[in-house]
Motif scaffolding. Structure first.
Motif, mmCIF file in Angstrom:
data_model
loop_
_atom_site.group_PDB
_atom_site.id
_atom_site.type_symbol
_atom_site.label_atom_id
_atom_site.label_comp_id
_atom_site.label_asym_id
_atom_site.label_seq_id
_atom_site.Cartn_x
_atom_site.Cartn_y
_atom_site.Cartn_z
ATOM 1 N N VAL A 22 0.867 -1.178 0.000
ATOM 2 C CA VAL A 22 0.000 0.000 0.000
ATOM 3 C C VAL A 22 0.905 1.230 0.000
ATOM 4 O O VAL A 22 1.842 1.303 0.809
ATOM 5 N N PRO A 23 0.681 2.193 -0.883
ATOM 6 C CA PRO A 23 1.528 3.396 -0.856
ATOM 7 C C PRO A 23 1.552 4.031 0.529
ATOM 8 O O PRO A 23 0.510 4.151 1.186
ATOM 9 N N ALA A 24 2.721 4.422 0.982
ATOM 10 C CA ALA A 24 2.838 5.032 2.308
ATOM 11 C C ALA A 24 1.970 6.279 2.418
ATOM 12 O O ALA A 24 1.417 6.575 3.483
ATOM 13 N N SER A 25 1.826 7.019 1.304
ATOM 14 C CA SER A 25 1.002 8.228 1.329
ATOM 15 C C SER A 25 -0.457 7.894 1.634
ATOM 16 O O SER A 25 -1.132 8.647 2.342
ATOM 17 N N GLN A 117 -8.377 -3.377 -1.986
ATOM 18 C CA GLN A 117 -7.859 -3.084 -3.328
ATOM 19 C C GLN A 117 -7.875 -4.331 -4.202
ATOM 20 O O GLN A 117 -8.285 -4.273 -5.373
ATOM 21 N N ARG A 118 -7.462 -5.458 -3.627
ATOM 22 C CA ARG A 118 -7.491 -6.712 -4.399
ATOM 23 C C ARG A 118 -8.926 -7.098 -4.741
ATOM 24 O O ARG A 118 -9.206 -7.594 -5.835
ATOM 25 N N PRO A 123 -4.476 -2.947 -8.868
ATOM 26 C CA PRO A 123 -3.093 -3.327 -8.544
ATOM 27 C C PRO A 123 -2.683 -2.819 -7.168
ATOM 28 O O PRO A 123 -3.105 -1.740 -6.724
ATOM 29 N N THR A 124 -1.864 -3.600 -6.479
ATOM 30 C CA THR A 124 -1.280 -3.185 -5.200
ATOM 31 C C THR A 124 0.203 -2.967 -5.392
ATOM 32 O O THR A 124 0.760 -3.223 -6.456
ATOM 33 N N GLY A 125 0.851 -2.502 -4.341
ATOM 34 C CA GLY A 125 2.288 -2.251 -4.397
ATOM 35 C C GLY A 125 2.609 -0.930 -3.744
ATOM 36 O O GLY A 125 1.845 0.036 -3.871
ATOM 37 N N ALA A 126 3.733 -0.881 -3.035
ATOM 38 C CA ALA A 126 4.118 0.336 -2.331
ATOM 39 C C ALA A 126 4.297 1.501 -3.285
ATOM 40 O O ALA A 126 4.113 2.659 -2.894
ATOM 41 N N SER A 127 4.653 1.238 -4.536
ATOM 42 C CA SER A 127 4.866 2.303 -5.519
ATOM 43 C C SER A 127 3.705 2.451 -6.489
ATOM 44 O O SER A 127 3.816 3.148 -7.499
ATOM 45 N N THR A 130 -1.132 6.475 -6.316
ATOM 46 C CA THR A 130 -1.989 6.874 -5.198
ATOM 47 C C THR A 130 -3.442 6.990 -5.625
ATOM 48 O O THR A 130 -4.361 6.553 -4.927
ATOM 49 N N ALA A 131 -3.681 7.607 -6.784
ATOM 50 C CA ALA A 131 -5.052 7.864 -7.239
ATOM 51 C C ALA A 131 -5.862 6.591 -7.402
ATOM 52 O O ALA A 131 -7.098 6.613 -7.298
ATOM 53 N N ALA A 132 -5.177 5.450 -7.654
ATOM 54 C CA ALA A 132 -5.885 4.196 -7.882
ATOM 55 C C ALA A 132 -6.514 3.632 -6.611
ATOM 56 O O ALA A 132 -7.280 2.665 -6.673
ATOM 57 N N TRP A 133 -6.208 4.230 -5.440
ATOM 58 C CA TRP A 133 -6.680 3.700 -4.166
ATOM 59 C C TRP A 133 -7.924 4.413 -3.639
ATOM 60 O O TRP A 133 -8.372 4.134 -2.523
ATOM 61 N N TYR A 134 -8.499 5.304 -4.412
ATOM 62 C CA TYR A 134 -9.631 6.109 -3.932
ATOM 63 C C TYR A 134 -10.799 5.240 -3.453
ATOM 64 O O TYR A 134 -11.344 5.454 -2.360
ATOM 65 N N ASP A 135 -11.212 4.261 -4.251
ATOM 66 C CA ASP A 135 -12.371 3.435 -3.876
ATOM 67 C C ASP A 135 -12.077 2.558 -2.664
ATOM 68 O O ASP A 135 -12.966 2.294 -1.851
#
Length: 604
Positions: A22-25, A117-118, A123-127, A130-135
């Protein structure tokens, strides 16, 4: 990883980001909105959330309300009420550890976000973007309605975009680096509009979730005066709205809604839920609620209740609540021309008693743990110095997280949990060992003020302004309640900043000047109206010759709204009486007060 003890939590977010993809942000943004990165040990928040990531373990009561006192362990209700259990299954960590160990808690929150997210096929991943995590952030909110989920996610993404730096109440230093290029998702205006249009009474900005739950205007007894729980009026046409009063409920959100719908109880304009910042509106701004314990303030104020208990401060005053409240206040201030300063955006604890007998019983909420400096920044009126060097007028600005003043009596008779406070103490001499100053309104026997959580007799809160009388080394002596109070403010870490401003003092020849809790008209203004004259009684405080107090407002309305019966049966009922006698609002003690303009002189 190795590093300073004050950055352990920052490193935990980085480790959890890598471990769970998960992105740290995103982790930091969600945690900031849930807890402002604070860790309250094994104690839950108002909605049953534990730790920096607000993992939940909540039972659903028969009425459908989530009880967040940690006393229930049930599988009832949606998954959003049991993220601690979900995190335990994903991380293989014990639920008790997830709720009490902040590092484990951050890992658990990351695991839950990654699972959402899954589940969305993203997609997951620390990098990852960020915008893909809104939902997934919307899902993490656990909000009761789609509109609330949108509001939560929008606030998280706005926080990520602007970034933030904060030292938590337990000394952890965290930073969320800004992402100014982050593309904000298009606002779900349809969802928000559906909520906002539920009733024509709604008077809220479109960017918060707001519903209409009306306070009743109805007669409950057999006499004309037995009605509740507010008065119909025509503000701001007949009565200006000059104040917004910040309260806390001293009750859960469910109980708060029950109370405001009781015609035999009192009323206020808005209630704000701690867990997600959801707003319920109860009164139209034109009507007068019974909330401040001072009719003059009620006539001219909008009251906002915040779910929580003042003595438990940080557990209840969530970032979601601060954010919703600040947006609401900014909207109301713009619409009704309320000045955005601490003389007009006031706590219930600043409302004066109307007669000497009422002063000891006036309320003290939202208490010492409401972060006024942060709140005023969110409102768009940050506290800051406006002058350079030493001036005779200063504003209290002690910081919050690192301003951990001693407070007692939060539970039992012992010391309260050490945490940030919004005030500084005033002593009788420039020494920390000297007694606290006296407040004759709270301690009629003349004894010094105390450190009890409810005793603000020797406190100046952030944003209050005072006139400097003397200086002695690192101590500043200011005029306070008719005497000099000393506060510690070393130049290397000052608790007051220079602002300048006008002051009032006793007119020449006067030994003392009376102080009042309301600004009612003179007797002549009532002639021929059928409205009985309302006396203006001096309080137990006076301004003595040679003293100076800061002028807060010289445009005070001198009026009285007479509203005594449900059916307007009394002569002159539901009438505004306006006088010619002028008053000023002044900073005098912890509360605001009024003086007659004819009794004082104003100096720059």
């Amino acid at each position: 990883g190795a590093g300073p003890a004050s950055t352990v939590r920052q490193r935990a977010f980085a480790a959890a980001s890598n471990a769970y993809g998960v992105p740290a942000s995103v982790l930091l943004g969600v945690s900031y909105m849930e807890s402002r990165w604070d860790d309250h040990g094994a104690a839950p928040s108002t909605s049953g959330g534990y730790g920096p990531m607000h993992l939940t373990d909540i039972s659903v009561e028969a009425a459908g309300q989530a009880k967040g006192d940690g006393s229930f362990r049930s599988s009832d209700g949606p998954d959003s009420l049991h993220t601690a259990s979900i995190a335990a299954a994903l991380t293989k960590l014990d639920p008790s550890r997830l709720k009490s160990d902040d590092t484990a808690n951050i890992c658990g929150g990351a695991a839950v976000l990654a699972s959402y997210q899954r589940g969305l096929g993203r997609p997951t991943g620390a990098s990852s973007a960020t915008a893909a995590w809104y939902d997934s952030v919307k899902s993490y909110s656990g909000a009761a309605t789609p509109a609330d989920a949108v509001v939560f996610a929008d606030r998280v993404f706005a926080t990520i975009r602007t970034g933030s730096v904060r030292t938590t109440s337990d000394g952890q230093r965290l930073q969320l680096t800004s992402e100014p290029a982050l593309a904000m998702p298009k606002p779900d205006q349809a969802t928000l509009a559906a909520s906002a249009q539920a009733d024509s009474h709604i008077d809220c900005p479109s960017t918060i979730s707001c519903e209409w739950i009306p306070a009743p205007y109805e007669q409950y007894g057999t006499t004309p005066g037995e009605y509740g729980n507010h008065d119909l009026a025509n503000r701001p046409t007949d009565l200006d709205i000059d104040y917004i009063v910040i309260h806390n409920t001293e009750a859960t959100y469910a109980t708060t809604l029950q109370l405001v719908q009781d015609p035999t109880y009192v009323s206020w304009n808005y209630s704000i839920r701690s867990s997600d910042g959801h707003v319920a509106q109860h009164l139209d701004a034109k009507d007068v609620g019974f909330h401040a314990g001072n009719w003059y303030i009620n006539m001219h104020a909008i009251g906002i209740e915040h779910e929580g208990f003042a003595a438990q401060g940080a557990t209840w005053y969530t970032e979601a609540m601060y954010a919703s409240s600040a947006k609401l206040v900014r909207y109301l201030a713009d619409k009704y021309s309320v000045k955005l300063d601490r003389a007009h955006l006031i706590g219930h604890d600043q409302v004066p008693g109307t007669i000497p007998a009422n002063v000891p019983g006036m309320h003290w909420d939202p208490g010492p743990y409401w972060d006024w400096e942060h709140y005023m920044s969110l409102v768009g009126a940050p506290m800051h110095a406006t002058r350079r060097g030493n001036t005779t007028v200063v504003m209290v600005k002690p910081g919050f997280a690192d301003n951990q003043q001693p407070v007692t009596g939060c539970s039992g008779s012992g010391a309260c949990t050490t945490q940030g406070t919004n005030f500084v103490y005033l002593h009788t001499a420039p020494s920390a060992s000297s007694p606290l100053v006296k407040d004759l309104g709270l301690h009629a026997d003349g004894s010094p003020s105390t450190t009890l959580v409810s005793d603000h007799g020797a406190r100046l809160a952030a944003g209050q302004q005072v006139a400097v009388a003397k200086r002695s080394g690192d101590w500043v002596g200011v005029w306070y309640l008719g005497d000099i109070g000393w506060l510690y403010s070393p130049p290397s870490n000052p608790d007051v900043v220079a602002t300048g401003g006008r002051t009032v003092s006793a007119k020449p020849g006067a030994l003392t000047v009376p102080v009042y809790g309301r600004a009612y008209p003179e007797a002549a203004a009532y002639a021929g109206t059928g409205v009985p004259y309302q006396t203006v009684t001096p309080l137990q405080y006076t301004i003595k010759a040679g003293q100076k107090y800061v002028l807060a407002d010289d445009t005070i309305d001198t009026n009285y709204y007479y509203a005594k019966t449900f059916d307007n049966s009394l002569p002159g009922d539901h009438t505004v009486i306006t006088g010619n006698d002028r008053y000023y609002e002044i900073w005098f003690g912890h509360r605001i007060f009024y003086v007659r303009a004819a009794d004082v002189v104003v100096a720059n």
